[in-house]
Scaffold this motif. Structure first.
Motif, PDB file in Angstrom:
ATOM      1  N   THR A  10       0.836  -1.161  -0.023  1.00  0.00           N
ATOM      2  CA  THR A  10      -0.004   0.132  -0.145  1.00  0.00           C
ATOM      3  C   THR A  10       0.848   1.103   0.097  1.00  0.00           C
ATOM      4  O   THR A  10       0.331   2.332  -0.037  1.00  0.00           O
ATOM      5  CB  THR A  10      -0.858   0.005   1.325  1.00  0.00           C
ATOM      6  OG1 THR A  10      -0.081  -0.266   2.431  1.00  0.00           O
ATOM      7  CG2 THR A  10      -2.010  -1.074   1.043  1.00  0.00           C
ATOM      8  N   SER A  84       8.543   4.092   7.733  1.00  0.00           N
ATOM      9  CA  SER A  84       9.880   4.356   6.898  1.00  0.00           C
ATOM     10  C   SER A  84      10.052   5.938   7.229  1.00  0.00           C
ATOM     11  O   SER A  84      11.036   6.326   6.355  1.00  0.00           O
ATOM     12  CB  SER A  84       9.293   4.323   5.566  1.00  0.00           C
ATOM     13  OG  SER A  84       8.239   5.219   5.241  1.00  0.00           O
ATOM     14  N   TYR A 151      15.542   4.703  12.946  1.00  0.00           N
ATOM     15  CA  TYR A 151      15.400   4.296  11.682  1.00  0.00           C
ATOM     16  C   TYR A 151      16.436   3.500  11.196  1.00  0.00           C
ATOM     17  O   TYR A 151      16.395   2.497  10.719  1.00  0.00           O
ATOM     18  CB  TYR A 151      14.761   5.359  10.832  1.00  0.00           C
ATOM     19  CG  TYR A 151      14.684   4.780   9.378  1.00  0.00           C
ATOM     20  CD1 TYR A 151      13.528   3.912   9.095  1.00  0.00           C
ATOM     21  CD2 TYR A 151      15.535   5.119   8.488  1.00  0.00           C
ATOM     22  CE1 TYR A 151      13.467   3.652   7.743  1.00  0.00           C
ATOM     23  CE2 TYR A 151      15.407   4.736   7.125  1.00  0.00           C
ATOM     24  CZ  TYR A 151      14.405   3.937   6.762  1.00  0.00           C
ATOM     25  OH  TYR A 151      14.192   3.534   5.466  1.00  0.00           O
TER      26      TYR A 151
HETATM   27  P1  NAP Z   1       5.944   4.127   2.659  1.00  0.00           P
HETATM   28  O1  NAP Z   1       5.160   4.554   1.481  1.00  0.00           O
HETATM   29  O2  NAP Z   1       5.992   4.754   3.942  1.00  0.00           O
HETATM   30  O3  NAP Z   1       5.325   2.444   2.750  1.00  0.00           O
HETATM   31  C1  NAP Z   1       5.591   1.731   3.652  1.00  0.00           C
HETATM   32  C2  NAP Z   1       4.743   0.437   3.843  1.00  0.00           C
HETATM   33  O4  NAP Z   1       5.080  -0.267   4.723  1.00  0.00           O
HETATM   34  C3  NAP Z   1       3.105   0.646   3.636  1.00  0.00           C
HETATM   35  O5  NAP Z   1       2.566  -0.204   2.835  1.00  0.00           O
HETATM   36  C4  NAP Z   1       2.847   0.694   5.344  1.00  0.00           C
HETATM   37  O6  NAP Z   1       1.451   0.304   5.428  1.00  0.00           O
HETATM   38  C5  NAP Z   1       3.658  -0.643   5.491  1.00  0.00           C
HETATM   39  N1  NAP Z   1       3.902  -1.065   6.776  1.00  0.00           N
HETATM   40  C6  NAP Z   1       4.406   0.178   7.840  1.00  0.00           C
HETATM   41  N2  NAP Z   1       4.306  -0.959   8.946  1.00  0.00           N
HETATM   42  C7  NAP Z   1       4.079  -2.080   8.697  1.00  0.00           C
HETATM   43  C8  NAP Z   1       3.866  -3.469   9.529  1.00  0.00           C
HETATM   44  N3  NAP Z   1       4.094  -3.203  10.898  1.00  0.00           N
HETATM   45  N4  NAP Z   1       3.397  -4.420   9.076  1.00  0.00           N
HETATM   46  C9  NAP Z   1       3.075  -4.318   7.783  1.00  0.00           C
HETATM   47  N5  NAP Z   1       3.214  -3.342   6.857  1.00  0.00           N
HETATM   48  C10 NAP Z   1       3.638  -2.197   7.392  1.00  0.00           C
HETATM   49  O7  NAP Z   1       7.563   3.774   2.245  1.00  0.00           O
HETATM   50  P2  NAP Z   1       8.203   3.572   0.753  1.00  0.00           P
HETATM   51  O8  NAP Z   1       8.796   5.126   0.478  1.00  0.00           O
HETATM   52  O9  NAP Z   1       7.257   3.111  -0.205  1.00  0.00           O
HETATM   53  O10 NAP Z   1       9.296   2.782   1.108  1.00  0.00           O
HETATM   54  C11 NAP Z   1       9.373   1.238   0.830  1.00  0.00           C
HETATM   55  C12 NAP Z   1      10.275   0.557   1.587  1.00  0.00           C
HETATM   56  O11 NAP Z   1      11.819   1.328   1.288  1.00  0.00           O
HETATM   57  C13 NAP Z   1      10.453   1.050   3.107  1.00  0.00           C
HETATM   58  O12 NAP Z   1      10.847  -0.245   3.951  1.00  0.00           O
HETATM   59  C14 NAP Z   1      11.650   2.160   3.355  1.00  0.00           C
HETATM   60  O13 NAP Z   1      12.009   2.140   4.635  1.00  0.00           O
HETATM   61  C15 NAP Z   1      12.779   1.905   2.391  1.00  0.00           C
HETATM   62  N6  NAP Z   1      13.296   2.887   1.631  1.00  0.00           N
HETATM   63  C16 NAP Z   1      12.342   4.112   1.276  1.00  0.00           C
HETATM   64  C17 NAP Z   1      13.154   4.893   0.503  1.00  0.00           C
HETATM   65  C18 NAP Z   1      12.508   6.025   0.032  1.00  0.00           C
HETATM   66  O14 NAP Z   1      13.275   7.202  -0.507  1.00  0.00           O
HETATM   67  N7  NAP Z   1      11.268   6.114  -0.391  1.00  0.00           N
HETATM   68  C19 NAP Z   1      14.597   4.891   0.449  1.00  0.00           C
HETATM   69  C20 NAP Z   1      15.194   3.658   1.156  1.00  0.00           C
HETATM   70  C21 NAP Z   1      14.711   2.918   1.597  1.00  0.00           C
HETATM   71  P3  NAP Z   1       0.284   1.415   5.520  1.00  0.00           P
HETATM   72  O15 NAP Z   1      -0.156   1.683   4.147  1.00  0.00           O
HETATM   73  O16 NAP Z   1      -0.667   0.541   6.352  1.00  0.00           O
HETATM   74  O17 NAP Z   1       0.886   2.554   6.360  1.00  0.00           O
END
Ligand code: NAP
Ligand code: F7E
Length: 347
Positions: A10, A84, A151
């Motif tokens: 999501t 995140s 984090y």
């Molecule tokens: P995001 O938009 O915050 O999405 C995080 C997802 O994790 C959401 O679907 C959220 O669900 C879900 N989630 C959170 N806690 C959970 C739990 N306890 N159990 C199951 N699901 C859970 O993050 P993103 O930007 O797409 O990033 C994706 C991944 O890449 C993350 O692991 C982040 O740390 C990592 N990352 C991101 C970046 C970046 O710049 N975007 C860079 C490096 C690494 P809900 O919809 O219910 O909140």
């Protein structure tokens, strides 16, 4: 047909990855946690067309992960689920560790306990935040880590436990060390989206001004849509390995703010220093941007700049597809439309 299971489906990346894998002919499953409000807006189109199957589960709950992975028996798991937000991790450090550190272990163990270790590949969403308090720039796969937030410390455990399971049990498990990547689907509490939403609303008379934290912070910002392609490429290799994913170009929060306002037809003129710095409309003189202590972090990562040479040469991935300036333009086109709709709805 290959089956993929995406945790965090999501979220921003989960939604783009689901679309990419469907285009490639995968059967796509997602893990979704229970919430009192609807959280599927980014994948509603896919759900409406019945193109993805959702399963209830939570990274803090082993039993749900064992059940879902056992039911789906995926060829590939993409672990994107995380708390995140770096700033929030200071306020919810224990929960962040449960999800972002132990959650990774729970997935690896579920795969191992179910006897899928030899046939199920695992992608872990690692992060440039691992470099944290950096001493060298740009950063590549050899650069030492110095995590600088709860984090990042949790993500460092995730990084190492993936490597450990790869070496101890011969599992195909990889870390994508992704630098910041943004999009029109980015959460509104991250700095780029906060800026594009505010610039659009200010230009449409819906908001007075924007408050930001550290304007000098430097990031290597790419487009999320390009980055999920690299996640998939890592999973198709003969051998598991870890890769930096970045554009190789660095900009400041102030640069991004200037571009966003420029897209809205406003030229900013900056005055003052540090906490006193303010951005004024160069035509009218009205203050539109100011600095607030509320958005500073106890420890902040201020110099992220990735070297994507390994991903470019070994995976054939193109880091130059979308520049940061182009990314800002895409986000602004989307958010100006949102603001115009908001304005018309209120008229
Ligand atoms: P995001 O938009 O915050 O999405 C995080 C997802 O994790 C959401 O679907 C959220 O669900 C879900 N989630 C959170 N806690 C959970 C739990 N306890 N159990 C199951 N699901 C859970 O993050 P993103 O930007 O797409 O990033 C994706 C991944 O890449 C993350 O692991 C982040 O740390 C990592 N990352 C991101 C970046 C970046 O710049 N975007 C860079 C490096 C690494 P809900 O919809 O219910 O909140
Ligand atoms: O902050 C500064 C802030 O919250 C970027 C996550 O996806 O990328 C993201 O983490 C910079 C920081 O992203 C505001 O202090 C100034 O220096 O957009 P951000 P992040 O912390 O880099 C990494 C790679 C991840 O792994 C994470 O999951 O901008 N900043 N003023 C601000 N930041 C925010 N949020 N809000 C401000 O008002």
């Amino acid at each position: 047909m290959k089956k993929a299971l995406i945790t965090g489906i999501t979220g921003q990346d989960g939604s783009y990855l689901a679309e990419l894998l469907l285009d490639k002919g995968y059967e796509v499953h997602g893990v979704m946690r229970r919430s009192s409000v609807r959280t599927t807006s980014r994948i509603d189109g896919l759900l409406k067309e019945g193109r993805v199957t959702l399963h209830n589960g939570d990274l803090t709950d082993s039993s749900s992960l064992i059940r879902v992975i056992g039911e789906v028996r995926p060829d590939e798991i993409y672990n994107l689920a995380a708390q995140s937000h770096v700033g929030v991790s200071f306020d919810a450090a224990e929960y962040t560790s449960e999800v972002d550190a132990v959650g990774v272990l729970r997935i690896l163990e579920a795969v191992r306990i179910l006897g899928l270790g030899a046939c199920c590949r695992i992608y872990q969403a690692s992060t440039s935040e691992l470099y944290g308090k950096v001493v060298t720039a740009p950063q590549n796969e050899e650069t030492p880590f110095h995590p600088y937030s709860p984090y990042a410390v949790a993500k460092q455990y995730g990084f190492w436990i993936v490597k450990e399971y790869r070496e101890a049990y011969g599992m195909f498990a990889v870390n994508g060390i992704l630098f910041n990547h943004e999009s029109e689907r980015r959460g509104s509490e991250f700095v780029t989206r906060k800026i594009t939403l505010a610039a659009s609303r200010i230009a449409n008379g819906l908001q007075d001004h924007l408050e930001l934290g550290n304007l000098d912070s430097l990031r290597d910002w790419g487009y999320a849509k390009d980055y999920v392609e690299c996640m998939w490429l890592m999973m198709q290799q003969a051998e598991p390995d870890d890769y930096v994913v970045a554009t190789g170009v660095q900009h400041s929060v102030r640069d991004f703010t200037n571009w966003a306002f420029e897209e809205a037809g406003i030229s900013l003129k900056w005055e003052g220093m540090g906490a006193e710095e303010k951005g004024f409309d160069a035509c009218t003189g009205k203050m539109l941007v100011c600095v607030s202590d509320a958005f500073y972090r106890p420890t902040d990562v201020v110099n992220l700049w990735g070297d994507p040479t390994k991903a470019r040469t070994r995976l054939g991935w193109d880091p130059d597809k979308t520049s940061c300036r182009e990314l800002c333009k895409i986000m602004m086109a989307h958010d100006m439309e949102l603001a115009r709709n908001e304005k018309n709805a209120g008229a």
